[in-house]
Design a protein around this motif. Structure first.
Motif, PDB file in Angstrom:
ATOM      1  N   PHE A 101     -13.894  20.927  -4.516  1.00  0.00           N
ATOM      2  CA  PHE A 101     -14.200  20.289  -5.365  1.00  0.00           C
ATOM      3  C   PHE A 101     -13.309  18.192  -4.529  1.00  0.00           C
ATOM      4  N   TRP A 102     -14.252  17.007  -5.223  1.00  0.00           N
ATOM      5  CA  TRP A 102     -14.598  16.053  -4.853  1.00  0.00           C
ATOM      6  C   TRP A 102     -14.782  14.743  -5.569  1.00  0.00           C
ATOM      7  N   ALA A 103     -14.403  13.868  -4.493  1.00  0.00           N
ATOM      8  CA  ALA A 103     -14.985  12.310  -6.097  1.00  0.00           C
ATOM      9  C   ALA A 103     -15.483  11.556  -4.879  1.00  0.00           C
ATOM     10  N   THR A 104     -16.163  10.796  -5.564  1.00  0.00           N
ATOM     11  CA  THR A 104     -17.688   9.820  -4.776  1.00  0.00           C
ATOM     12  C   THR A 104     -15.803   8.762  -4.774  1.00  0.00           C
ATOM     13  N   TRP A 105     -14.865   8.297  -4.701  1.00  0.00           N
ATOM     14  CA  TRP A 105     -13.590   7.806  -4.878  1.00  0.00           C
ATOM     15  C   TRP A 105     -12.650   8.327  -3.283  1.00  0.00           C
ATOM     16  N   CYS A 106     -13.127   9.775  -3.162  1.00  0.00           N
ATOM     17  CA  CYS A 106     -11.962  10.056  -1.993  1.00  0.00           C
ATOM     18  C   CYS A 106     -12.647   9.909  -1.227  1.00  0.00           C
ATOM     19  N   ALA A 107     -12.005   8.985  -0.610  1.00  0.00           N
ATOM     20  CA  ALA A 107     -12.316   8.530   1.204  1.00  0.00           C
ATOM     21  C   ALA A 107     -12.609  10.304   1.956  1.00  0.00           C
ATOM     22  N   PRO A 108     -11.343  11.120   1.638  1.00  0.00           N
ATOM     23  CA  PRO A 108     -11.398  12.166   2.997  1.00  0.00           C
ATOM     24  C   PRO A 108     -12.605  13.499   2.130  1.00  0.00           C
ATOM     25  N   CYS A 109     -13.001  13.268   1.106  1.00  0.00           N
ATOM     26  CA  CYS A 109     -13.848  14.215   0.540  1.00  0.00           C
ATOM     27  C   CYS A 109     -15.563  13.520   1.141  1.00  0.00           C
ATOM     28  N   LEU A 110     -16.042  12.288   1.172  1.00  0.00           N
ATOM     29  CA  LEU A 110     -16.962  11.757   1.667  1.00  0.00           C
ATOM     30  C   LEU A 110     -17.033  11.963   3.268  1.00  0.00           C
ATOM     31  N   LYS A 111     -15.903  12.140   3.693  1.00  0.00           N
ATOM     32  CA  LYS A 111     -15.583  12.094   5.311  1.00  0.00           C
ATOM     33  C   LYS A 111     -16.354  13.414   5.841  1.00  0.00           C
ATOM     34  N   VAL A 185     -10.836  34.636  -1.453  1.00  0.00           N
ATOM     35  CA  VAL A 185      -9.993  34.567  -0.065  1.00  0.00           C
ATOM     36  C   VAL A 185      -9.060  33.347   0.273  1.00  0.00           C
ATOM     37  N   LYS A 186      -9.451  31.954   1.005  1.00  0.00           N
ATOM     38  CA  LYS A 186      -8.650  30.783   0.930  1.00  0.00           C
ATOM     39  C   LYS A 186      -8.355  29.797   0.128  1.00  0.00           C
ATOM     40  N   THR A 187      -7.677  28.803  -0.156  1.00  0.00           N
ATOM     41  CA  THR A 187      -8.281  27.846  -0.706  1.00  0.00           C
ATOM     42  C   THR A 187      -7.272  26.539   0.627  1.00  0.00           C
ATOM     43  N   PHE A 188      -8.020  25.815   0.595  1.00  0.00           N
ATOM     44  CA  PHE A 188      -7.482  24.135   1.187  1.00  0.00           C
ATOM     45  C   PHE A 188      -7.795  23.292   0.471  1.00  0.00           C
ATOM     46  N   LEU A 189      -6.110  22.818   0.386  1.00  0.00           N
ATOM     47  CA  LEU A 189      -6.110  21.671   0.244  1.00  0.00           C
ATOM     48  C   LEU A 189      -5.519  20.156   0.839  1.00  0.00           C
ATOM     49  N   GLY A 190      -6.712  19.245   0.657  1.00  0.00           N
ATOM     50  CA  GLY A 190      -7.323  18.000   1.639  1.00  0.00           C
ATOM     51  C   GLY A 190      -8.024  18.444   2.425  1.00  0.00           C
ATOM     52  N   PRO A 191      -9.027  18.144   2.886  1.00  0.00           N
ATOM     53  CA  PRO A 191     -10.151  17.794   4.439  1.00  0.00           C
ATOM     54  C   PRO A 191      -9.905  19.102   5.382  1.00  0.00           C
ATOM     55  N   VAL A 192     -11.141  19.670   5.048  1.00  0.00           N
ATOM     56  CA  VAL A 192     -11.149  20.834   6.060  1.00  0.00           C
ATOM     57  C   VAL A 192     -12.649  20.505   6.768  1.00  0.00           C
ATOM     58  N   THR A 193     -12.562  20.788   7.458  1.00  0.00           N
ATOM     59  CA  THR A 193     -13.700  21.287   8.571  1.00  0.00           C
ATOM     60  C   THR A 193     -14.225  22.265   8.671  1.00  0.00           C
ATOM     61  N   ALA A 194     -15.931  22.309   9.349  1.00  0.00           N
ATOM     62  CA  ALA A 194     -16.529  23.606   8.527  1.00  0.00           C
ATOM     63  C   ALA A 194     -16.190  24.460   9.880  1.00  0.00           C
ATOM     64  N   LEU A 195     -15.090  24.111  10.949  1.00  0.00           N
ATOM     65  CA  LEU A 195     -14.867  25.469  11.550  1.00  0.00           C
ATOM     66  C   LEU A 195     -14.100  26.012  11.008  1.00  0.00           C
ATOM     67  N   GLU A 196     -13.237  25.028  10.832  1.00  0.00           N
ATOM     68  CA  GLU A 196     -11.868  25.828  10.056  1.00  0.00           C
ATOM     69  C   GLU A 196     -12.878  26.817   8.418  1.00  0.00           C
ATOM     70  N   LEU A 197     -13.747  26.473   8.208  1.00  0.00           N
ATOM     71  CA  LEU A 197     -14.097  27.356   7.339  1.00  0.00           C
ATOM     72  C   LEU A 197     -14.134  28.577   8.368  1.00  0.00           C
TER      73      LEU A 197
END
Length: 213
Positions: A101-111, A185-197
């Protein structure tokens, strides 16, 4: 003659104060566990009101057949992507699916989008679906993605009508990992990296980071 009654009066008053203090301490102690539980529920991403946003592990072999399936354990998701295709999560069995889930106005999402895109492109056992959780239209979102391209499909999800089987985002980004058997399996609230996934995939019984490409 007047001193004794006064001392008695003061002694009685002091005793009453001490008794009242003890009763108050006992009441506070009795109430403490309930208060702590309520506070914990407010901070826990797995609070029942959110249906799940957390670290539920897949059942061990043989357990899934004994436990009744539910939409909380095995979420359904059917959306139409920006290219007009029908995306059905149930048809993705056999692969790890990252629902973002993301949004165009969400800077962490774009990162995090480039990492999610690389994960989708480089790992055959993983795929990503982006859910734009905002009030926008397809043309506006297509124009945005032309400037911020990703390889995975994207669909618009209305904020007043989020997918029923997923936790309603309390913040963005919100990322849900779904196992090959369809179990959340798991939910991340906030930015997540490929490694964490990839680490979450390994913890749930999947390939280790860097494997399965």
């Amino acid at each position: 003659m007047t001193a004794m009654p006064l001392r008695h009066t003061l002694a009685i008053c002091l005793a009453l104060l001490l008794l009242a203090g003890c009763q108050r301490d006992q009441a506070d102690t009795a109430a403490a566990p309930a208060t702590g539980a309520a506070a914990g529920q407010g901070q826990d991403a797995d609070a029942p009101g959110d249906r799940d946003a957390g670290d539920a592990q897949p059942a061990a072999p043989g357990e899934a057949a004994d436990a009744p399936a539910s939409s909380e354990e095995f979420p359904a998701l059917v959306v139409t992507t920006l290219d007009g295709a029908r995306y059905d999560l149930a048809e993705r069995r056999g692969r790890w699916v990252v629902v973002n889930f993301w949004a165009t106005w969400c800077a962490p999402c774009l990162k995090e989008m480039p990492e999610l895109s690389a994960l989708d492109a480089l790992r055959e056992h993983v795929e990503v679906i982006g859910l734009a959780y905002e009030e926008t239209d397809a043309d506006t979102l297509r124009a945005f993605l032309a400037r911020h391209p990703v390889v995975y499909p994207v669909a618009i999800v209305r904020t007043y009508e989020p997918p029923a089987d997923f936790p309603t985002p309390r913040g963005l980004p919100l990322t849900v990992l779904v196992a090959p058997d369809g179990r959340r399996v798991k939910t991340f609230l906030g930015p997540v990296t490929a490694l964490e996934l990839e680490q979450a995939i390994e913890a749930a019984g999947g390939p280790a980071p860097g494997e399965g490409a």
